[in-house]
Design a protein around this motif. Structure first.
Motif, PDB file in Angstrom:
ATOM      1  N   HIS A 140      47.401  39.823  43.432  1.00 22.92           N
ATOM      2  CA  HIS A 140      47.551  39.804  41.980  1.00 22.92           C
ATOM      3  C   HIS A 140      49.032  39.779  41.643  1.00 22.92           C
ATOM      4  N   PRO A 141      49.380  39.140  40.538  1.00 24.00           N
ATOM      5  CA  PRO A 141      50.789  39.054  40.159  1.00 24.00           C
ATOM      6  C   PRO A 141      51.297  40.397  39.650  1.00 24.00           C
ATOM      7  N   ASP A 142      52.581  40.604  39.783  1.00 23.64           N
ATOM      8  CA  ASP A 142      53.230  41.807  39.260  1.00 23.64           C
ATOM      9  C   ASP A 142      53.774  41.476  37.877  1.00 23.64           C
ATOM     10  N   ASN A 143      53.085  41.939  36.850  1.00 26.89           N
ATOM     11  CA  ASN A 143      53.462  41.619  35.476  1.00 26.89           C
ATOM     12  C   ASN A 143      53.335  42.868  34.620  1.00 26.89           C
ATOM     13  N   PRO A 144      54.435  43.554  34.327  1.00 28.39           N
ATOM     14  CA  PRO A 144      54.369  44.803  33.569  1.00 28.39           C
ATOM     15  C   PRO A 144      53.721  44.647  32.194  1.00 28.39           C
ATOM     16  N   ALA A 145      53.856  43.482  31.570  1.00 31.13           N
ATOM     17  CA  ALA A 145      53.273  43.279  30.243  1.00 31.13           C
ATOM     18  C   ALA A 145      51.759  43.179  30.297  1.00 31.13           C
ATOM     19  N   TYR A 146      51.239  42.716  31.439  1.00 31.57           N
ATOM     20  CA  TYR A 146      49.797  42.559  31.619  1.00 31.57           C
ATOM     21  C   TYR A 146      49.420  43.194  32.958  1.00 31.57           C
ATOM     22  N   PRO A 147      49.109  44.486  32.998  1.00 29.73           N
ATOM     23  CA  PRO A 147      48.737  45.125  34.264  1.00 29.73           C
ATOM     24  C   PRO A 147      47.597  44.369  34.935  1.00 29.73           C
ATOM     25  N   THR A 148      47.719  44.129  36.238  1.00 31.28           N
ATOM     26  CA  THR A 148      46.748  43.310  36.961  1.00 31.28           C
ATOM     27  C   THR A 148      46.255  44.032  38.209  1.00 31.28           C
ATOM     28  N   THR A 149      45.189  43.501  38.785  1.00 31.66           N
ATOM     29  CA  THR A 149      44.650  44.046  40.020  1.00 31.66           C
ATOM     30  C   THR A 149      43.910  42.941  40.757  1.00 31.66           C
ATOM     31  N   ASP A 150      43.361  43.263  41.919  1.00 26.22           N
ATOM     32  CA  ASP A 150      42.516  42.323  42.662  1.00 26.22           C
ATOM     33  C   ASP A 150      41.380  43.096  43.307  1.00 26.22           C
ATOM     34  N   LEU A 151      40.381  42.386  43.797  1.00 27.41           N
ATOM     35  CA  LEU A 151      39.204  43.039  44.346  1.00 27.41           C
ATOM     36  C   LEU A 151      39.548  43.894  45.565  1.00 27.41           C
ATOM     37  N   ALA A 152      40.426  43.390  46.436  1.00 31.53           N
ATOM     38  CA  ALA A 152      40.820  44.170  47.608  1.00 31.53           C
ATOM     39  C   ALA A 152      41.489  45.468  47.192  1.00 31.53           C
ATOM     40  N   ASP A 153      42.296  45.404  46.143  1.00 32.23           N
ATOM     41  CA  ASP A 153      42.969  46.591  45.622  1.00 32.23           C
ATOM     42  C   ASP A 153      41.958  47.593  45.078  1.00 32.23           C
ATOM     43  N   CYS A 154      40.789  47.087  44.688  1.00 29.05           N
ATOM     44  CA  CYS A 154      39.715  47.951  44.178  1.00 29.05           C
ATOM     45  C   CYS A 154      38.779  48.409  45.295  1.00 29.05           C
ATOM     46  N   GLY A 155      39.126  48.082  46.543  1.00 28.48           N
ATOM     47  CA  GLY A 155      38.302  48.482  47.674  1.00 28.48           C
ATOM     48  C   GLY A 155      37.136  47.561  47.950  1.00 28.48           C
ATOM     49  N   ILE A 156      37.194  46.336  47.418  1.00 32.51           N
ATOM     50  CA  ILE A 156      36.100  45.372  47.576  1.00 32.51           C
ATOM     51  C   ILE A 156      36.592  44.199  48.411  1.00 32.51           C
ATOM     52  N   ASP A 157      35.946  43.971  49.536  1.00 28.93           N
ATOM     53  CA  ASP A 157      36.340  42.900  50.446  1.00 28.93           C
ATOM     54  C   ASP A 157      35.371  41.737  50.303  1.00 28.93           C
ATOM     55  N   VAL A 158      35.781  40.698  49.601  1.00 28.56           N
ATOM     56  CA  VAL A 158      34.945  39.508  49.457  1.00 28.56           C
ATOM     57  C   VAL A 158      35.843  38.280  49.484  1.00 28.56           C
ATOM     58  N   ALA A 159      35.500  37.334  50.325  1.00 27.08           N
ATOM     59  CA  ALA A 159      36.284  36.105  50.444  1.00 27.08           C
ATOM     60  C   ALA A 159      35.954  35.179  49.288  1.00 27.08           C
ATOM     61  N   PRO A 160      36.920  34.379  48.841  1.00 25.65           N
ATOM     62  CA  PRO A 160      36.671  33.483  47.707  1.00 25.65           C
ATOM     63  C   PRO A 160      35.510  32.531  47.940  1.00 25.65           C
ATOM     64  N   GLU A 161      35.329  32.061  49.186  1.00 23.39           N
ATOM     65  CA  GLU A 161      34.226  31.133  49.462  1.00 23.39           C
ATOM     66  C   GLU A 161      32.863  31.821  49.353  1.00 23.39           C
ATOM     67  N   ASN A 162      32.850  33.141  49.484  1.00 20.45           N
ATOM     68  CA  ASN A 162      31.599  33.878  49.305  1.00 20.45           C
ATOM     69  C   ASN A 162      31.389  34.297  47.848  1.00 20.45           C
ATOM     70  N   LEU A 163      32.468  34.411  47.111  1.00 16.01           N
ATOM     71  CA  LEU A 163      32.374  34.771  45.698  1.00 16.01           C
ATOM     72  C   LEU A 163      31.992  33.564  44.845  1.00 16.01           C
ATOM     73  N   PHE A 164      32.409  32.373  45.275  1.00 19.16           N
ATOM     74  CA  PHE A 164      32.177  31.181  44.456  1.00 19.16           C
ATOM     75  C   PHE A 164      30.704  30.919  44.151  1.00 19.16           C
ATOM     76  N   PRO A 165      29.771  31.003  45.128  1.00 22.91           N
ATOM     77  CA  PRO A 165      28.364  30.750  44.779  1.00 22.91           C
ATOM     78  C   PRO A 165      27.851  31.697  43.702  1.00 22.91           C
ATOM     79  N   ARG A 166      28.329  32.925  43.683  1.00 20.02           N
ATOM     80  CA  ARG A 166      27.937  33.879  42.646  1.00 20.02           C
ATOM     81  C   ARG A 166      28.456  33.424  41.278  1.00 20.02           C
TER      82      ARG A 166
END
Length: 244
Positions: free
Chosen positions: A134-160
């Motif tokens: 995830h980008p580091d942007n103080p104006a818009y706090p961001t995160t990603d799934l791995a940072d949330c403890g969720i391990d899912v590859a983009p190719e597995n997330l896409f069908p969902r």
């Protein structure tokens, strides 16, 4: 269509439309070199995240196209919701189509459209979901799934995502079913009935977030007057004076 590197999945989808692609086409990429966000902002596109764009042709009467960004938000929200089954309160939608996890943005949605030379309106629904970066942007706090403890590859997330988008578009029914989409969107939204600030192209406006109307506009109460806003960057009021 799965690509390795591309300038922009949205731009590639529009090129396909100009070449006669009838629509219903998904473009995915491992990496984008020219990813775009709203208002022409650069969208960080490192490998490991999901980058996908859906091309649709004449998805609804032009007067109803304005509600489509909220449909896309519902699709991404539904895609991510199962991963947060233990903490559903962590997920929320920020108008118009940012998905937040504990107040931090985890996605980007950009819709672009173009009238085709042979007739018809090409609309591209671009969706980026932060899986591992995830980008580091103080104006818009961001995160990603791995940072949330969720391990899912983009190719597995896409069908969902593709399935959720198909369901949401079917429910939307070319704009005729927006009422039920709107109700779900409002239940998932953050900031309703609360003071917010909206940055517009021409300035800034503060008021209370009252509703989303039948056209997908933000309804803001400003000094007793209800103002309809079609596009802008929304910020929540915080006790500390910071915004997110």
């Amino acid at each position: 269509m799965a690509l390795s590197d591309v300038g922009s999945t949205n731009a590639f989808a529009l090129e396909c439309a100009r070449a006669g692609e009838p629509g219903g086409l998904w473009i995915t990429a491992c990496r984008q070199s020219l990813g775009r966000g709203r208002r022409g902002r650069t969208w960080v596109s490192e490998e490991g995240n999901l980058y996908a764009s859906l091309l649709v042709i004449d998805p609804a009467p032009v007067t109803r196209i304005g509600t489509l960004p909220l449909v896309a938000a519902i699709a991404v929200y539904r895609t991510l919701k199962p991963f947060f089954a233990a903490t559903p309160q962590a997920l929320a939608i920020k108008w118009p189509n940012d998905i937040l996890v504990d107040g931090r943005k985890i996605n980007g949605i950009l819709l672009e459209s173009e009238m085709l030379t042979g007739g018809g309106l090409a609309v591209v629904i671009g969706c980026g979901i932060n899986c591992r970066h995830h980008p580091d942007n103080p104006a818009y706090p961001t995160t990603d799934l791995a940072d949330c403890g969720i391990d899912v590859a983009p190719e597995n997330l896409f069908p969902r995502l593709a399935a959720a988008m198909a369901d949401a578009l079917a429910q939307w029914n070319r704009g005729g079913g927006f009422f039920s989409i709107r109700e779900e969107w409002l239940r998932a939204a953050r900031g309703v009935r609360e003071p917010v600030t909206v940055n517009l192209m021409e300035g800034q406006i503060r008021g209370v977030f009252e509703d989303i109307d039948a056209d997908g506009y933000l309804c803001l109460s400003v000094g007793g007057e209800l103002k309809r806003i079609s596009a802008g960057d929304l910020f929540f009021a915080q006790a500390t004076g910071t915004r997110s």
